[in-house]
Design a protein around this motif. Structure first.
Motif, PDB file in Angstrom:
ATOM      1  N   ASP A  38      -1.675 -10.983  -4.202  1.00  0.00           N
ATOM      2  CA  ASP A  38      -2.042 -12.217  -3.507  1.00  0.00           C
ATOM      3  C   ASP A  38      -1.133 -13.270  -3.844  1.00  0.00           C
ATOM      4  O   ASP A  38      -0.400 -12.983  -5.016  1.00  0.00           O
ATOM      5  N   GLU A  39      -1.514 -14.527  -3.685  1.00  0.00           N
ATOM      6  CA  GLU A  39      -0.647 -15.699  -3.983  1.00  0.00           C
ATOM      7  C   GLU A  39      -0.715 -15.883  -5.342  1.00  0.00           C
ATOM      8  O   GLU A  39       0.455 -16.170  -5.991  1.00  0.00           O
ATOM      9  N   ILE A  61       7.727  -6.416  -0.956  1.00  0.00           N
ATOM     10  CA  ILE A  61       6.479  -7.133  -1.699  1.00  0.00           C
ATOM     11  C   ILE A  61       5.425  -7.475  -0.237  1.00  0.00           C
ATOM     12  O   ILE A  61       5.993  -8.082   0.821  1.00  0.00           O
ATOM     13  N   ILE A  62       4.251  -7.150  -0.371  1.00  0.00           N
ATOM     14  CA  ILE A  62       3.326  -7.526   0.703  1.00  0.00           C
ATOM     15  C   ILE A  62       2.249  -8.530   0.138  1.00  0.00           C
ATOM     16  O   ILE A  62       1.683  -7.965  -0.881  1.00  0.00           O
ATOM     17  N   GLU A  63       2.153  -9.572   0.751  1.00  0.00           N
ATOM     18  CA  GLU A  63       1.294 -10.637   0.116  1.00  0.00           C
ATOM     19  C   GLU A  63       0.063 -10.860   0.985  1.00  0.00           C
ATOM     20  O   GLU A  63       0.101 -11.202   2.219  1.00  0.00           O
ATOM     21  N   ILE A  64      -1.112 -10.895   0.612  1.00  0.00           N
ATOM     22  CA  ILE A  64      -2.257 -11.133   1.430  1.00  0.00           C
ATOM     23  C   ILE A  64      -2.906 -12.541   0.476  1.00  0.00           C
ATOM     24  O   ILE A  64      -2.588 -12.897  -0.659  1.00  0.00           O
ATOM     25  N   ILE A  69     -13.586 -13.392   0.481  1.00  0.00           N
ATOM     26  CA  ILE A  69     -13.616 -13.626   1.677  1.00  0.00           C
ATOM     27  C   ILE A  69     -12.193 -12.778   2.691  1.00  0.00           C
ATOM     28  O   ILE A  69     -12.552 -12.532   3.859  1.00  0.00           O
ATOM     29  N   ASN A  70     -11.264 -12.425   1.961  1.00  0.00           N
ATOM     30  CA  ASN A  70     -10.341 -11.724   2.783  1.00  0.00           C
ATOM     31  C   ASN A  70     -10.228 -10.323   2.347  1.00  0.00           C
ATOM     32  O   ASN A  70      -9.326  -9.542   3.007  1.00  0.00           O
ATOM     33  N   LYS A  71     -11.367  -9.857   1.803  1.00  0.00           N
ATOM     34  CA  LYS A  71     -11.400  -8.410   1.577  1.00  0.00           C
ATOM     35  C   LYS A  71     -12.046  -7.677   2.778  1.00  0.00           C
ATOM     36  O   LYS A  71     -13.094  -7.375   2.724  1.00  0.00           O
ATOM     37  N   LEU A  93       5.129   4.723  -2.098  1.00  0.00           N
ATOM     38  CA  LEU A  93       4.135   4.514  -2.952  1.00  0.00           C
ATOM     39  C   LEU A  93       3.741   3.183  -2.910  1.00  0.00           C
ATOM     40  O   LEU A  93       4.599   2.202  -2.546  1.00  0.00           O
ATOM     41  N   MET A  94       2.506   2.880  -2.747  1.00  0.00           N
ATOM     42  CA  MET A  94       1.968   1.552  -2.885  1.00  0.00           C
ATOM     43  C   MET A  94       1.568   1.066  -4.205  1.00  0.00           C
ATOM     44  O   MET A  94       0.851   2.069  -4.999  1.00  0.00           O
ATOM     45  N   ILE A  95       2.027  -0.140  -4.874  1.00  0.00           N
ATOM     46  CA  ILE A  95       1.519  -0.335  -5.972  1.00  0.00           C
ATOM     47  C   ILE A  95       0.719  -1.796  -5.795  1.00  0.00           C
ATOM     48  O   ILE A  95       1.246  -2.798  -5.477  1.00  0.00           O
ATOM     49  N   ASN A  96      -0.593  -1.660  -6.272  1.00  0.00           N
ATOM     50  CA  ASN A  96      -1.693  -2.839  -5.927  1.00  0.00           C
ATOM     51  C   ASN A  96      -1.709  -3.453  -7.601  1.00  0.00           C
ATOM     52  O   ASN A  96      -2.152  -3.230  -8.172  1.00  0.00           O
ATOM     53  N   VAL A  97      -0.963  -4.991  -7.110  1.00  0.00           N
ATOM     54  CA  VAL A  97      -1.036  -5.524  -8.549  1.00  0.00           C
ATOM     55  C   VAL A  97      -1.704  -6.847  -8.197  1.00  0.00           C
ATOM     56  O   VAL A  97      -1.460  -7.715  -7.486  1.00  0.00           O
ATOM     57  N   GLY A  98      -3.162  -6.656  -8.766  1.00  0.00           N
ATOM     58  CA  GLY A  98      -4.113  -7.705  -8.663  1.00  0.00           C
ATOM     59  C   GLY A  98      -5.438  -7.711  -9.325  1.00  0.00           C
ATOM     60  O   GLY A  98      -5.608  -6.556  -9.936  1.00  0.00           O
TER      61      GLY A  98
END
Ligand code: NAD
Ligand code: ZN
Length: 355
Positions: A38-39, A61-64, A69-71, A93-98
């Motif tokens: 996310d940002e 990089i994919i940013e949401i 509220i955005n889940k 491969l997806m890496i979720n950083v947050g």
């Protein structure tokens, strides 16, 4: 700190994280890597993560947008579309950083895209390190109802690098700490005793405490992955806590409570109810209340707030057959699940909290 095996994932800590991810990437012949942020985690966490990643594979990089509220499924559709536009395939491969929002949503996106691609979770909040990163729950909210859509699945790896906590706001730190306190209360008096003076809690001790908290959650979810029994103990403080959180969120006159801040109130109330319905000692109950209020402060809950909070309890997904089920304590480290509590005792608990 050794790595921890949890279901089909391996959880690595601090320096070991980067050896593990680099080895994993080398061994698995991934076609592309997608990193979800996310940002805030884009700003505070991504650069230091990328610095330690050793790979020549193409990286996107994919940013949401941040926040509960955005889940939502809408956000998932956006990420699924981006993956598709960027030619993600089954070997991606997806890496979720947050925080928990990113790991819950990113995990769900990964395990549904093309019937499931590999993913790695990199929790960057205290709450996501000690709670959301262990147990395999992924998913999103449906309108106001939390975590209604999802699956149980496991990331290949979980990487807990506590250095990410350096930029986490202090209220988010306190929120995550609430889950660690809960882990002590429901399963381990020795662990609980390490928190006996929260004002003296030092960041130097935190790594070890996080590690122990992850082990406690791992042990519970490994024994009961589908929440038939023991896993319910993790809901200690959450029955009323979650109703209070929802009530404050929907009430413009109130300041929003973070999840952990509401759970702390829920744990004080559940401790009171425990003394009424089990042999839980009043001295422990009062100690918990004083400790929590001295560290988290006391939230004003007016008499007029209590009725709507009790109404919200009825929507709690953990309730079954119209009964409100509580997790209580018989002693510190000894929880009792599926307890039915009369409304009059709940009202007394609110009095106890207020006075
Ligand atoms: P979050 O993901 O919204 O993160 C909180 C805030 O901190 C966000 O604004 C985020 O952008 C920011 N942030 C994250 N890392 C940061 C960093 N290192 N520095 C600065 N800012 C940073 O919230 P959360 O508290 O981590 O997680 C809550 C979510 O986790 C909820 O949706 C909850 O349902 C879910 N959860 C899931 C499980 C599970 O078992 N899957 C368990 C507990 C909670
Ligand atoms: Zn919680």
């Amino acid at each position: 700190m050794d790595s921890i095996i949890a279901n089909n994932s391996t959880i690595h800590f601090n320096a070991n994280c980067y050896n593990a991810i680099n080895k994993h990437i080398k061994e698995n012949n991934f076609s592309k890597i997608f990193i979800l942020v996310d940002e805030n985690t884009h700003q505070f966490c991504l650069a230091s993560f990328l610095e330690k990643l050793e790979t020549t594979i193409s990286l996107e990089i994919i940013e949401i947008e941040s926040g509960e509220i955005n889940k939502t499924i809408d956000t998932c559709v956006g990420v699924w579309n981006t993956l598709s536009d960027l030619d993600a395939d089954r070997k991606s491969l997806m890496i979720n950083v947050g925080g928990g929002v990113i790991t819950d949503l990113g995990g769900f996106v990964a395990c549904t895209f093309k019937r499931g691609i590999a993913y790695v979770n990199v929790p960057t909040t205290l709450l996501s390190m000690v709670d959301a990163s262990v147990g395999g729950k992924t998913g999103v909210d449906l309108g106001h109802l939390k975590n209604q859509i999802g699956v149980i699945d496991s990331p290949d790896l979980v990487l807990i690098d506590t250095n990410f906590l350096d930029t986490l706001p202090s209220n988010q730190m306190r929120s995550g700490l609430a889950e660690m306190l809960k882990h002590g209360l429901i399963s381990d008096v020795n662990y609980w005793n390490k928190f006996s003076d929260l004002s003296k809690l030092s960041l130097d001790d935190l790594d070890e405490l996080i590690y122990e908290s992850v082990i406690i959650k791992r042990n519970v979810v490994t024994e009961d992955p589908r929440e038939d029994g023991l896993r319910k103990t993790l809901n200690f403080g959450h029955t009323l806590g979650h109703a209070i959180e929802t009530y404050f969120l929907g009430n413009k006159a109130k300041t929003t409570l973070l999840h952990g801040e509401a759970i702390v109130i829920g744990m004080i109330l559940a401790s009171y109810i425990s003394t009424e319905l089990t042999n839980f000692p009043k001295t422990d109950r009062d100690f918990i209340k004083d400790l929590f209020i001295s560290y988290y402060g006391k939230t004003t809950i007016e008499k007029a707030d209590i009725k709507p909070i009790l109404e919200l309890l009825k929507y709690d997904k953990k309730n079954s057959h119209g009964n409100i089920n509580f997790v209580l304590l018989e002693a510190i480290g000894k929880p009792k699940i599926d307890c039915i509590v009369d409304e009059s005792i709940i009202l007394n608990a609110f009095d106890y909290y207020a006075n």
